[in-house]
Design a protein around this motif. Structure first.
Motif, PDB file in Angstrom:
ATOM      1  N   GLY A 195      -8.150   4.627   0.661  1.00  0.00           N
ATOM      2  CA  GLY A 195      -8.091   3.023   1.239  1.00  0.00           C
ATOM      3  C   GLY A 195      -8.545   2.722   0.452  1.00  0.00           C
ATOM      4  O   GLY A 195      -7.809   0.915   0.146  1.00  0.00           O
ATOM      5  N   PHE A 196      -9.631   2.505   0.260  1.00  0.00           N
ATOM      6  CA  PHE A 196     -10.440   0.562  -0.006  1.00  0.00           C
ATOM      7  C   PHE A 196      -9.472   0.192  -1.699  1.00  0.00           C
ATOM      8  O   PHE A 196      -9.183  -0.323  -2.249  1.00  0.00           O
ATOM      9  CB  PHE A 196     -11.851   1.289  -0.400  1.00  0.00           C
ATOM     10  N   LYS A 197      -9.568   1.371  -2.533  1.00  0.00           N
ATOM     11  CA  LYS A 197      -8.659   1.135  -3.758  1.00  0.00           C
ATOM     12  C   LYS A 197      -7.550   0.958  -3.535  1.00  0.00           C
ATOM     13  O   LYS A 197      -6.779  -0.423  -3.875  1.00  0.00           O
ATOM     14  CB  LYS A 197      -8.840   2.041  -4.561  1.00  0.00           C
ATOM     15  N   THR A 198      -6.723   1.487  -2.257  1.00  0.00           N
ATOM     16  CA  THR A 198      -5.365   1.440  -2.269  1.00  0.00           C
ATOM     17  C   THR A 198      -4.910  -0.009  -1.673  1.00  0.00           C
ATOM     18  O   THR A 198      -3.821  -1.070  -1.995  1.00  0.00           O
ATOM     19  CB  THR A 198      -4.481   1.533  -1.498  1.00  0.00           C
ATOM     20  N   ALA A 199      -6.284  -0.781  -0.796  1.00  0.00           N
ATOM     21  CA  ALA A 199      -6.313  -2.006  -0.088  1.00  0.00           C
ATOM     22  C   ALA A 199      -6.568  -3.172  -1.723  1.00  0.00           C
ATOM     23  O   ALA A 199      -5.764  -3.980  -1.303  1.00  0.00           O
ATOM     24  CB  ALA A 199      -7.679  -1.727   0.511  1.00  0.00           C
ATOM     25  N   LEU A 200      -7.630  -3.111  -2.398  1.00  0.00           N
ATOM     26  CA  LEU A 200      -7.685  -4.045  -3.263  1.00  0.00           C
ATOM     27  C   LEU A 200      -6.247  -3.816  -4.818  1.00  0.00           C
ATOM     28  O   LEU A 200      -5.672  -5.023  -4.894  1.00  0.00           O
ATOM     29  CB  LEU A 200      -9.171  -3.241  -3.897  1.00  0.00           C
ATOM     30  N   ALA A 201      -6.118  -2.760  -4.939  1.00  0.00           N
ATOM     31  CA  ALA A 201      -5.363  -2.355  -5.849  1.00  0.00           C
ATOM     32  C   ALA A 201      -3.522  -3.560  -5.067  1.00  0.00           C
ATOM     33  O   ALA A 201      -3.125  -4.133  -5.601  1.00  0.00           O
ATOM     34  CB  ALA A 201      -4.622  -1.106  -6.179  1.00  0.00           C
ATOM     35  N   THR A 202      -3.471  -2.977  -3.784  1.00  0.00           N
ATOM     36  CA  THR A 202      -2.020  -4.032  -3.038  1.00  0.00           C
ATOM     37  C   THR A 202      -2.494  -5.512  -3.318  1.00  0.00           C
ATOM     38  O   THR A 202      -1.731  -6.410  -3.453  1.00  0.00           O
ATOM     39  CB  THR A 202      -2.159  -3.982  -2.065  1.00  0.00           C
ATOM     40  N   LEU A 203      -4.090  -5.552  -3.654  1.00  0.00           N
ATOM     41  CA  LEU A 203      -4.116  -7.561  -3.086  1.00  0.00           C
ATOM     42  C   LEU A 203      -3.976  -7.903  -4.890  1.00  0.00           C
ATOM     43  O   LEU A 203      -3.657  -9.139  -4.890  1.00  0.00           O
ATOM     44  CB  LEU A 203      -5.906  -8.197  -3.140  1.00  0.00           C
ATOM     45  N   ASP A 204      -4.471  -7.157  -5.973  1.00  0.00           N
ATOM     46  CA  ASP A 204      -3.475  -7.452  -7.144  1.00  0.00           C
ATOM     47  C   ASP A 204      -2.136  -7.781  -6.992  1.00  0.00           C
ATOM     48  O   ASP A 204      -2.089  -8.675  -8.107  1.00  0.00           O
ATOM     49  CB  ASP A 204      -3.677  -6.216  -8.039  1.00  0.00           C
ATOM     50  N   PRO A 230       1.272  -1.515  -0.009  1.00  0.00           N
ATOM     51  CA  PRO A 230       0.258  -0.366   0.050  1.00  0.00           C
ATOM     52  C   PRO A 230       0.785   1.356   0.082  1.00  0.00           C
ATOM     53  O   PRO A 230       0.454   1.926  -1.144  1.00  0.00           O
ATOM     54  CB  PRO A 230      -1.002  -0.566   1.013  1.00  0.00           C
ATOM     55  N   LEU A 231       2.009   1.378   1.158  1.00  0.00           N
ATOM     56  CA  LEU A 231       2.500   2.333   0.735  1.00  0.00           C
ATOM     57  C   LEU A 231       3.241   2.800  -0.803  1.00  0.00           C
ATOM     58  O   LEU A 231       3.508   3.664  -1.063  1.00  0.00           O
ATOM     59  CB  LEU A 231       3.643   2.050   1.561  1.00  0.00           C
ATOM     60  N   MET A 232       4.183   1.276  -1.576  1.00  0.00           N
ATOM     61  CA  MET A 232       4.704   1.397  -2.549  1.00  0.00           C
ATOM     62  C   MET A 232       3.838   2.255  -3.766  1.00  0.00           C
ATOM     63  O   MET A 232       4.004   3.048  -4.273  1.00  0.00           O
ATOM     64  CB  MET A 232       5.530   0.278  -2.734  1.00  0.00           C
ATOM     65  N   LEU A 233       2.150   1.672  -4.037  1.00  0.00           N
ATOM     66  CA  LEU A 233       1.236   2.021  -3.943  1.00  0.00           C
ATOM     67  C   LEU A 233       1.101   3.572  -4.617  1.00  0.00           C
ATOM     68  O   LEU A 233       1.227   4.383  -4.822  1.00  0.00           O
ATOM     69  CB  LEU A 233       0.083   1.437  -5.001  1.00  0.00           C
TER      70      LEU A 233
END
Ligand code: CAA
Ligand code: FAD
Length: 389
Positions: A235-244, A101-104
């Motif tokens: 935050g939710f977008k970052t959370a889901l983008a992380t899971l990708d 999440p931080l890197m993104l």
């Protein structure tokens, strides 16, 4: 959905890395795996060995003091550690989950402050999305973060947090605007020592017993506003983008567990004799071994293809089918791992069912890979949405 297939080509460096991690895992991690499972203790020996070899968070870019490993190399590290001990493989895997999440999305300042200590092995990073009433439906979370001057004040309870209590740092998703649904969720960095942070009891689990799974409880936790990751409401977008990116690491964990079980079972059937011959001579068992290896290799190829896409996306390229590939890899590898480890127990007969042999542990450890980072039903929801949109 159109599918692009960038070729991944494991370089010589990847093969060398695999050899290095396998040797380290065989020597320093595998000998403790049964005790880690039996005692449910965090594998600090494995952590120290991984830190000493700079393998505990290989994905962190060099500019933050990390090894700068690409997504495929990270997969290989997790695979090889999981082949020896699934609990220990959550060290590199969850360090990646907590920090992507931080890197993104984080500011440069936040990256410098929090990625560097993880790279140095000074603390691990967990990821706190799920709640007691919000698992698959993660956007239904209740944890609140309310702005107060230069600070946010967090209240709520996160559930099932891997490595909670042993991690120093936490990426926490919390509601900043209750009327905005998924667009009212923001992501924050919370430190273990922030006042008002506490942990629930360790869950008593079927497998991955060496990795603590605990609630993380926030009671009026006051953190500086600059600990927000990205903009408010993202935050939710970052959370889901992380899971990708990180569902691929759970695929890697599943591959490693399955490889460990397959390798052990092959050694066993060549030694064990019944009816006057090695049981490996029975074609019924040969076909089982062939199917196990076939399923494993199919899942591995899908996972490596997904890792290649993750790497491109991490470098800013638009990869339309990353979400599909990431879910497909996690789903295929975890289903394969469950089948392969169950068959490994079968190949060892009654001995396989006992704790004198490692395959029953591998079967118990494999099960979680079908559940976390989104259940395999949710992976199918995600894949179908991509296909039908
Ligand atoms: N990347 C970026 N943004 C995304 C996205 C993605 N892959 N997928 C969706 N979004 C965006 C959407 O565009 C939407 O934004 P807009 O409204 O601005 O368009 C927003 O996110 C909400 O999307 P959805 O409406 O699709 O969300 P949803 O509420 O229907 O939920 C879901 C979708 C796929 C079911 C999701 O909730 C999910 O993945 N659930 C499973 C939870 C999960 O995987 N938890 C893992 C916890 S971590 C863990 O378990 C740790 C461990 O293993 C060690
Ligand atoms: P539920 O969402 O209640 O699901 C119950 C069942 O309903 C499942 O079979 C599910 O597939 C099915 N289901 C739900 N919705 C649908 C649907 N739309 N269509 C079809 N079927 C559906 N979370 C974190 O945030 N951080 C962590 O570090 C973390 N680590 C974990 C470690 C462990 C050991 C465990 C067990 C969980 C962890 N989790 C973590 C949480 C994990 O991601 C959730 O358990 C998972 O997403 C499922 O949520 P749930 O348990 O609430 O199940």
């Amino acid at each position: 959905m159109s599918m692009s297939f960038p070729l991944y080509a494991p370089a010589e460096e990847h093969d060398m890395l695999r050899e290095t991690v396998r040797a380290l895992s065989d020597e320093k991690i595998a000998p403790h795996a049964a005790a880690v499972d039996e005692n449910g203790e965090f594998p600090w020996d494995a952590y120290k060995a991984l830190v000493a070899a700079d393998l505990h968070a290989v994905h962190i870019p060099e500019q933050y003091g990390g090894a700068g490993a690409d997504a495929l190399a990270t997969v290989i590290v997790i695979e090889e550690v999981a082949r020896a001990c699934a609990s220990s493989s959550l060290i590199p895997a969850v360090n990646k989950l907590g920090t992507v999440p931080l890197m993104l999305s984080a500011s440069e300042d936040l990256k410098q402050r929090y990625l560097a200590p993880v790279a140095r092995g000074e603390g691990m990073f967990s990821y706190a999305l799920s709640e007691p009433e919000a698992g698959s439906d993660a956007a239904a979370m209740k944890t609140r973060a309310v702005r107060d001057g230069d600070h946010y004040v967090l209240n709520g309870t996160k559930m099932w947090i891997t490595n909670a209590g042993v991690s120093e740092f936490y990426t926490v998703m919390a509601v900043t605007d209750p009327d905005a649904g998924a667009r009212g969720i923001s992501a924050f960095v919370v430190e273990k020592d922030d006042e008002g942070v506490s942990f629930g009891a360790k869950e008593k689990k079927l497998g991955i017993k060496g990795s603590p799974t605990r609630q993380v409880i926030f009671e009026n936790v006051r953190i500086p506003a600059d600990r927000m990751i990205g903009e408010e409401g993202t935050g939710f977008k970052t959370a889901l983008a992380t899971l990708d990116h990180t569902r691929i690491t759970i695929a890697a964990q599943a591959l490693g567990i399955a490889q460990g079980a397959l390798d052990y079972a092959i050694g066993y059937v060549k030694e064990r004799r019944q009816f006057g011959k090695a049981i490996a001579e029975f074609q019924g068992l040969q076909f089982m071994v062939a199917d196990m290896a076939m399923k494993l290799e199919a899942a591995r190829q899908l996972t490596y293809a997904a890792a290649a896409k993750s790497e491109l996306a991490m470098h800013g390229q638009k990869v339309a089918d990353l979400t599909f590939f990431s879910s497909a890899a996690k789903c295929a590898a975890s289903d394969a791992a469950m089948e392969i480890t169950t068959d490994a127990v079968q190949l060892l007969g009654g001995y396989g069912y006992t704790r004198d042999y490692p395959v029953e542990r591998m079967m118990r450890d494999a099960k979680i890979t079908q559940i976390y980072e989104g259940t395999n039903q949710i992976q199918r929801v995600v894949m179908a949405r991509q296909l039908l949109k």
